[in-house]
Design a protein around this motif. Structure first.
Motif, PDB file in Angstrom:
ATOM      1  N   PHE A 181       0.852  -1.311  -0.115  1.00  0.00           N
ATOM      2  CA  PHE A 181      -0.029  -0.109  -0.102  1.00  0.00           C
ATOM      3  C   PHE A 181       0.916   1.226  -0.017  1.00  0.00           C
ATOM      4  O   PHE A 181       1.863   1.264   0.749  1.00  0.00           O
ATOM      5  N   ALA A 182       0.523   2.282  -0.679  1.00  0.00           N
ATOM      6  CA  ALA A 182       1.085   3.387  -0.710  1.00  0.00           C
ATOM      7  C   ALA A 182       0.138   4.582  -0.796  1.00  0.00           C
ATOM      8  O   ALA A 182      -0.973   4.695  -1.556  1.00  0.00           O
ATOM      9  N   ARG A 183       0.333   5.545   0.043  1.00  0.00           N
ATOM     10  CA  ARG A 183      -0.561   6.730   0.024  1.00  0.00           C
ATOM     11  C   ARG A 183      -0.384   7.529  -1.162  1.00  0.00           C
ATOM     12  O   ARG A 183       0.928   8.164  -1.380  1.00  0.00           O
ATOM     13  N   VAL A 184      -1.304   8.137  -1.813  1.00  0.00           N
ATOM     14  CA  VAL A 184      -0.911   9.154  -3.217  1.00  0.00           C
ATOM     15  C   VAL A 184      -2.248  10.141  -3.318  1.00  0.00           C
ATOM     16  O   VAL A 184      -2.384  10.701  -4.148  1.00  0.00           O
ATOM     17  N   ASP A 185      -2.921  10.581  -1.995  1.00  0.00           N
ATOM     18  CA  ASP A 185      -3.796  11.461  -2.034  1.00  0.00           C
ATOM     19  C   ASP A 185      -3.541  12.756  -2.584  1.00  0.00           C
ATOM     20  O   ASP A 185      -2.087  13.091  -2.093  1.00  0.00           O
ATOM     21  N   ALA A 186      -4.249  13.547  -3.352  1.00  0.00           N
ATOM     22  CA  ALA A 186      -3.814  14.691  -4.146  1.00  0.00           C
ATOM     23  C   ALA A 186      -2.564  14.680  -4.946  1.00  0.00           C
ATOM     24  O   ALA A 186      -1.948  15.635  -5.319  1.00  0.00           O
ATOM     25  N   ALA A 187      -1.922  13.527  -5.554  1.00  0.00           N
ATOM     26  CA  ALA A 187      -0.929  13.330  -6.439  1.00  0.00           C
ATOM     27  C   ALA A 187      -1.400  13.818  -7.726  1.00  0.00           C
ATOM     28  O   ALA A 187      -2.536  13.707  -8.407  1.00  0.00           O
ATOM     29  N   SER A 188      -0.491  14.614  -8.445  1.00  0.00           N
ATOM     30  CA  SER A 188      -0.939  15.277  -9.644  1.00  0.00           C
ATOM     31  C   SER A 188       0.667  15.544 -10.388  1.00  0.00           C
ATOM     32  O   SER A 188       1.538  15.891  -9.613  1.00  0.00           O
ATOM     33  N   GLY A 189       0.394  15.514 -11.825  1.00  0.00           N
ATOM     34  CA  GLY A 189       1.832  15.800 -12.440  1.00  0.00           C
ATOM     35  C   GLY A 189       2.944  15.034 -12.095  1.00  0.00           C
ATOM     36  O   GLY A 189       2.644  13.778 -12.301  1.00  0.00           O
ATOM     37  N   ALA A 190       4.078  15.238 -11.825  1.00  0.00           N
ATOM     38  CA  ALA A 190       5.281  14.398 -11.677  1.00  0.00           C
ATOM     39  C   ALA A 190       4.969  13.465 -10.330  1.00  0.00           C
ATOM     40  O   ALA A 190       5.212  12.282 -10.589  1.00  0.00           O
ATOM     41  N   GLU A 191       4.121  13.786  -9.373  1.00  0.00           N
ATOM     42  CA  GLU A 191       3.869  12.799  -8.416  1.00  0.00           C
ATOM     43  C   GLU A 191       2.997  11.624  -9.096  1.00  0.00           C
ATOM     44  O   GLU A 191       2.871  10.699  -8.237  1.00  0.00           O
ATOM     45  N   ALA A 192       2.363  11.847 -10.147  1.00  0.00           N
ATOM     46  CA  ALA A 192       1.483  10.559 -10.650  1.00  0.00           C
ATOM     47  C   ALA A 192       2.094  10.166 -12.075  1.00  0.00           C
ATOM     48  O   ALA A 192       1.382   9.545 -12.859  1.00  0.00           O
ATOM     49  N   ASP A 193       3.611  10.350 -12.130  1.00  0.00           N
ATOM     50  CA  ASP A 193       4.046   9.990 -13.212  1.00  0.00           C
ATOM     51  C   ASP A 193       4.465   8.518 -13.567  1.00  0.00           C
ATOM     52  O   ASP A 193       4.645   7.910 -14.510  1.00  0.00           O
ATOM     53  N   ALA A 194       4.741   7.730 -12.447  1.00  0.00           N
ATOM     54  CA  ALA A 194       5.042   6.400 -12.280  1.00  0.00           C
ATOM     55  C   ALA A 194       4.757   5.664 -11.098  1.00  0.00           C
ATOM     56  O   ALA A 194       4.601   6.363  -9.918  1.00  0.00           O
ATOM     57  N   VAL A 195       4.658   4.441 -11.186  1.00  0.00           N
ATOM     58  CA  VAL A 195       4.315   3.476  -9.987  1.00  0.00           C
ATOM     59  C   VAL A 195       5.289   2.413 -10.178  1.00  0.00           C
ATOM     60  O   VAL A 195       5.475   1.933 -11.362  1.00  0.00           O
ATOM     61  N   VAL A 196       5.880   1.642  -9.192  1.00  0.00           N
ATOM     62  CA  VAL A 196       6.924   0.504  -9.259  1.00  0.00           C
ATOM     63  C   VAL A 196       5.847  -0.727  -9.520  1.00  0.00           C
ATOM     64  O   VAL A 196       4.909  -0.777  -8.875  1.00  0.00           O
ATOM     65  N   LEU A 197       6.327  -1.286 -10.678  1.00  0.00           N
ATOM     66  CA  LEU A 197       5.813  -2.628 -10.939  1.00  0.00           C
ATOM     67  C   LEU A 197       6.289  -3.712 -10.041  1.00  0.00           C
ATOM     68  O   LEU A 197       5.671  -4.656  -9.836  1.00  0.00           O
ATOM     69  N   GLY A 198       7.455  -3.772 -10.275  1.00  0.00           N
ATOM     70  CA  GLY A 198       8.217  -4.924  -9.593  1.00  0.00           C
ATOM     71  C   GLY A 198       9.769  -4.688  -9.211  1.00  0.00           C
ATOM     72  O   GLY A 198      10.296  -3.835 -10.042  1.00  0.00           O
ATOM     73  N   ARG A 199      10.210  -5.470  -8.470  1.00  0.00           N
ATOM     74  CA  ARG A 199      11.751  -5.395  -8.463  1.00  0.00           C
ATOM     75  C   ARG A 199      12.353  -6.879  -8.313  1.00  0.00           C
ATOM     76  O   ARG A 199      11.784  -7.771  -7.615  1.00  0.00           O
ATOM     77  N   ALA A 200      13.336  -7.068  -9.141  1.00  0.00           N
ATOM     78  CA  ALA A 200      14.078  -8.316  -9.325  1.00  0.00           C
ATOM     79  C   ALA A 200      15.474  -8.245  -9.847  1.00  0.00           C
ATOM     80  O   ALA A 200      15.793  -7.319 -10.392  1.00  0.00           O
ATOM     81  N   ASP A 201      16.366  -8.964  -9.098  1.00  0.00           N
ATOM     82  CA  ASP A 201      17.642  -9.034  -9.470  1.00  0.00           C
ATOM     83  C   ASP A 201      18.473  -7.328  -9.173  1.00  0.00           C
ATOM     84  O   ASP A 201      19.248  -7.220  -9.755  1.00  0.00           O
ATOM     85  N   GLY A 202      17.963  -6.813  -8.099  1.00  0.00           N
ATOM     86  CA  GLY A 202      18.613  -5.502  -8.033  1.00  0.00           C
ATOM     87  C   GLY A 202      17.955  -4.393  -9.005  1.00  0.00           C
ATOM     88  O   GLY A 202      18.521  -3.309  -8.970  1.00  0.00           O
ATOM     89  N   ASN A 203      17.006  -4.619  -9.904  1.00  0.00           N
ATOM     90  CA  ASN A 203      16.541  -3.743 -10.866  1.00  0.00           C
ATOM     91  C   ASN A 203      14.946  -3.436 -10.457  1.00  0.00           C
ATOM     92  O   ASN A 203      14.456  -4.317  -9.614  1.00  0.00           O
ATOM     93  N   VAL A 204      14.519  -2.470 -10.900  1.00  0.00           N
ATOM     94  CA  VAL A 204      13.030  -2.061 -10.590  1.00  0.00           C
ATOM     95  C   VAL A 204      12.561  -1.637 -12.128  1.00  0.00           C
ATOM     96  O   VAL A 204      13.114  -1.078 -12.986  1.00  0.00           O
ATOM     97  N   ARG A 205      11.227  -2.145 -12.214  1.00  0.00           N
ATOM     98  CA  ARG A 205      10.539  -1.686 -13.536  1.00  0.00           C
ATOM     99  C   ARG A 205       9.391  -0.877 -12.991  1.00  0.00           C
ATOM    100  O   ARG A 205       8.879  -0.893 -11.843  1.00  0.00           O
ATOM    101  N   TYR A 206       8.994   0.222 -13.889  1.00  0.00           N
ATOM    102  CA  TYR A 206       7.965   1.205 -13.669  1.00  0.00           C
ATOM    103  C   TYR A 206       6.719   0.993 -14.517  1.00  0.00           C
ATOM    104  O   TYR A 206       7.139   0.557 -15.753  1.00  0.00           O
ATOM    105  N   LEU A 207       5.508   1.322 -14.267  1.00  0.00           N
ATOM    106  CA  LEU A 207       4.526   1.773 -15.213  1.00  0.00           C
ATOM    107  C   LEU A 207       4.502   3.211 -15.252  1.00  0.00           C
ATOM    108  O   LEU A 207       4.182   3.686 -14.092  1.00  0.00           O
TER     109      LEU A 207
END
Length: 646
Positions: A379-405
């Motif tokens: 869970f992550a709080r994102v109330d009133a997120a807009s613009g840059a704060e709503a640009d990306a979300v972490v999809l997953g982490r594996a082998d020291g790497n991270v993917r974003y949506l």
């Protein structure tokens, strides 16, 4: 453990009586502080996980059953200004529950002798309990470890005296009175013993000693497996019989074991029905004036996998023992109030991932794509997120790497190393919003050789985001508080370069944005160039608990040095941008100086203590010696006084 002499509990003297309602209000308001007190006073030999649960149990037991006398609490004349501001030392309810916590923590550390031991003291607590998990605070640094070892060498009363003096800011007379009221026979001896450990009050507020901000690890898996084989067979039989007796028509399938007991309630059924999920059209963002998560379309190859979506919703409503749950600080982890919005459902590396948005939170469900394994719910709080704060979300982490949506308006994503501002950015796609893997940070303190950030681009320009171990990356900015700018040019990248590694200090703290502001430049007294003073402020999604670092960077140095740090202060923020900090600096010739700098609008600075001197303007340089301690005071152009950041 050293033997402890215990005095008979004093008879309550006449004084103000505290109702249970007043005590409960104080306990609820100051619960995190009371649990920290109990945790620090408990014997370290219990182990971190047991200390956490025992601290919570003792604090919850501190509530009296009826009216109780508060006359034995230390006189408020010695209360600290900090305690008075926070409404503790002038609250008899708080004083009462604090005394009961101290008394219980001391009793829990004594040998098992019924003649002096309160009923149930130190025994395993029935509540709270967390089955299958070991909970312990986040690990601190070498200073926190050294302090914990010093405290473990103290007797129980001395450890309590140290904590009351350092954390509660009680005077020695007040500490003695609390210990005497808690049943300690020789409180003066305990205070003297505590005085042998150097005062390190700031470390007592470290996450190392915060039993309300926890990490989770599994218990002994093999032993649990051996102990539960027989129970599993019986539970399976009961579950089959129960399903045959209670399964409603068209009800929950076998994959919905986490569904709540009231799943037949129409409102609950609507919230947990995959067919009722909100799905935004792919082009909705192009005509909307909003740039937030509410206009994200549903993406991924499994958006119509009803079984997966049903499992994700059921786990959200009532996660079972096989679901590992985490939440950023200040984020509620309760079930959805209504049908949430689907943002993604698809395969990411070796996991099946579902991401929801309910207007206030981002919720990520992940389960192994093949084979068995534990599911995860974040869970992550994102109330009133807009613009840059709503640009990306972490999809997953594996082998020291991270993917974003990334957001639908993002046209490009790239990886950029903040420590190398002159190097180029490596393209990451995205493909249908999913980026290529971005290399994670070198997470060990002292070995920070790179800090990779996500650079996103749309029609209005580029923005920089960084992964701090949470579902949403933090937005990085530069410039004066109240009017920050994007980190999009060479100058902005150079500002962040020496201070990127300091971002590790705010990992997993629910950070919304981090701003770096060069508030002063100072010519070094040996003529070796000009140093820069930069203030970094990490603001959180919950609003409270911002973390401020004042950092000092000399010419040619790769990294900045942290000169001062503070939490929950207005300094370096939009409401009060003024900041003052100092550092001991050694010149190439071997001469030590106290250097200090204030933000624009500082009329004068003075130093007292181990180094004394004053100067007009916003910088100060005083010749001194190694290891001195000094206090800083400044005066602004409007006459207002400010203190040095600590």
């Amino acid at each position: 453990m050293q033997s402890q002499h215990v005095a008979p509990r004093p008879t309550p003297a006449s004084g103000s009586l505290v109702d249970v309602e007043q005590a409960e209000a104080a306990l609820v308001e100051h619960y995190p502080r009371l649990v920290r007190l109990a945790y620090l006073m408990l014997p370290p030999g219990l182990g971190r996980s047991r200390r956490v649960l025992t601290a919570h149990a003792l604090t919850q037991r501190a509530l009296p059953r009826g009216r109780a006398s508060a006359a034995l609490i230390p006189a408020q004349a010695g209360a600290s200004a900090e305690n008075l501001r926070e409404g503790r030392d002038d609250d008899p309810g708080y004083s009462l529950v604090r005394l009961r916590v101290v008394r219980s923590a001391l009793a829990a550390g004594r040998p098992l002798r019924r003649a002096i031991r309160p009923k149930g003291a130190g025994l395993p607590a029935l509540l709270p309990q967390v089955w299958g998990l070991r909970l312990f605070p986040r690990s601190g640094g070498a200073e926190e470890l050294a302090l914990d070892q010093r405290l473990s060498a103290l007797s129980g009363p001395a450890r309590a005296a140290y904590v009351l003096r350092g954390l509660e800011k009680l005077p020695e007379d007040g500490v003695r009175k609390v210990l005497r009221a808690a049943g300690v026979a020789h409180p003066a001896s305990a205070v003297r013993e505590a005085g042998r450990v150097p005062a390190q009050d700031a470390l007592l507020l470290s996450p190392e000693f915060d039993p309300c901000s926890l990490q989770a690890r599994p218990t002994d898996l093999m032993r649990r497996r051996q102990h539960t084989k027989a129970a599993l067979a019986a539970a399976a039989a009961v579950a089959v019989c129960g399903a045959l007796l209670t399964l409603p028509g068209g009800g929950w399938g076998a994959e919905d074991a986490a569904a709540p007991a009231d799943a037949q309630n129409p409102a609950v059924r609507a919230a947990l029905d995959p067919d009722g999920l909100t799905r935004v059209p792919p082009t909705a963002w192009t005509t909307s004036t909003r740039t937030d998560f509410s206009v994200w379309p549903a993406r991924g190859g499994l958006t119509h996998d009803t079984a997966l979506l049903r499992r994700a919703l059921a786990a959200w409503a009532r996660p079972g023992g096989s679901v590992q749950v985490s939440a950023t600080p200040g984020t509620a982890s309760g079930p959805p109030a209504g049908p949430p919005q689907l943002l993604f459902a698809g395969r990411v590396d070796a996991m099946r991932v579902v991401i929801f948005y309910d207007g206030l939170r981002i919720v990520r469900y992940a389960e192994p794509d093949k084979g068995s394994g534990r599911a995860a719910l974040d869970f992550a709080r994102v109330d009133a997120a807009s613009g840059a704060e709503a640009d990306a979300v972490v999809l997953g982490r594996a082998d020291g790497n991270v993917r974003y949506l990334t957001a639908p308006w993002v046209t490009g994503a790239a990886e950029r190393d903040l420590l190398r501002p002159r190097s180029g950015a490596m393209d990451l796609g995205p493909d249908d919003g999913v980026t290529a893997p971005l290399a994670g940070q070198a997470g060990q303190p002292g070995s920070c050789t790179s800090w990779n950030a996500l650079e996103v681009t749309d029609g209005s320009g580029s923005r920089l985001l960084t992964d701090l171990g949470e579902l949403t990356p933090a937005h990085l900015t530069v410039g004066r508080p109240g009017a920050p700018q994007e980190v999009s040019g060479a100058a902005a990248l150079r500002t962040w370069s020496p201070f990127a590694c300091s971002l590790a200090a705010v990992r997993s703290q629910g950070v919304r944005s981090v701003n770096a502001w060069e508030y002063a430049r100072q010519k070094l007294p040996d003529g070796s160039g000009e140093a820069s003073w930069v203030c970094t402020r990490a603001d959180t999604w919950r609003g409270g608990g911002p973390r401020v670092l004042a950092q000092f960077h000399t010419p040619g140095g790769r990294y900045g040095a942290v000169a001062a740090r503070a939490e929950s202060v207005p300094a370096c923020g939009a409401k009060d941008p003024h900041v003052l900090a100092g550092v001991l600096w050694k010149s190439a010739a071997g001469t030590w100086y106290l250097l200090a700098a204030g933000s624009k609008g500082t009329a004068s600075i003075s130093a007292t203590g181990g180094a004394s001197g004053s100067a007009r303007g916003d910088v100060l340089a005083v010749r001194t010696r190694q290891g001195v301690r000094a206090g800083l005071k400044g005066t602004l152009d409007d006459g207002r006084a400010i203190s040095g950041l600590r």
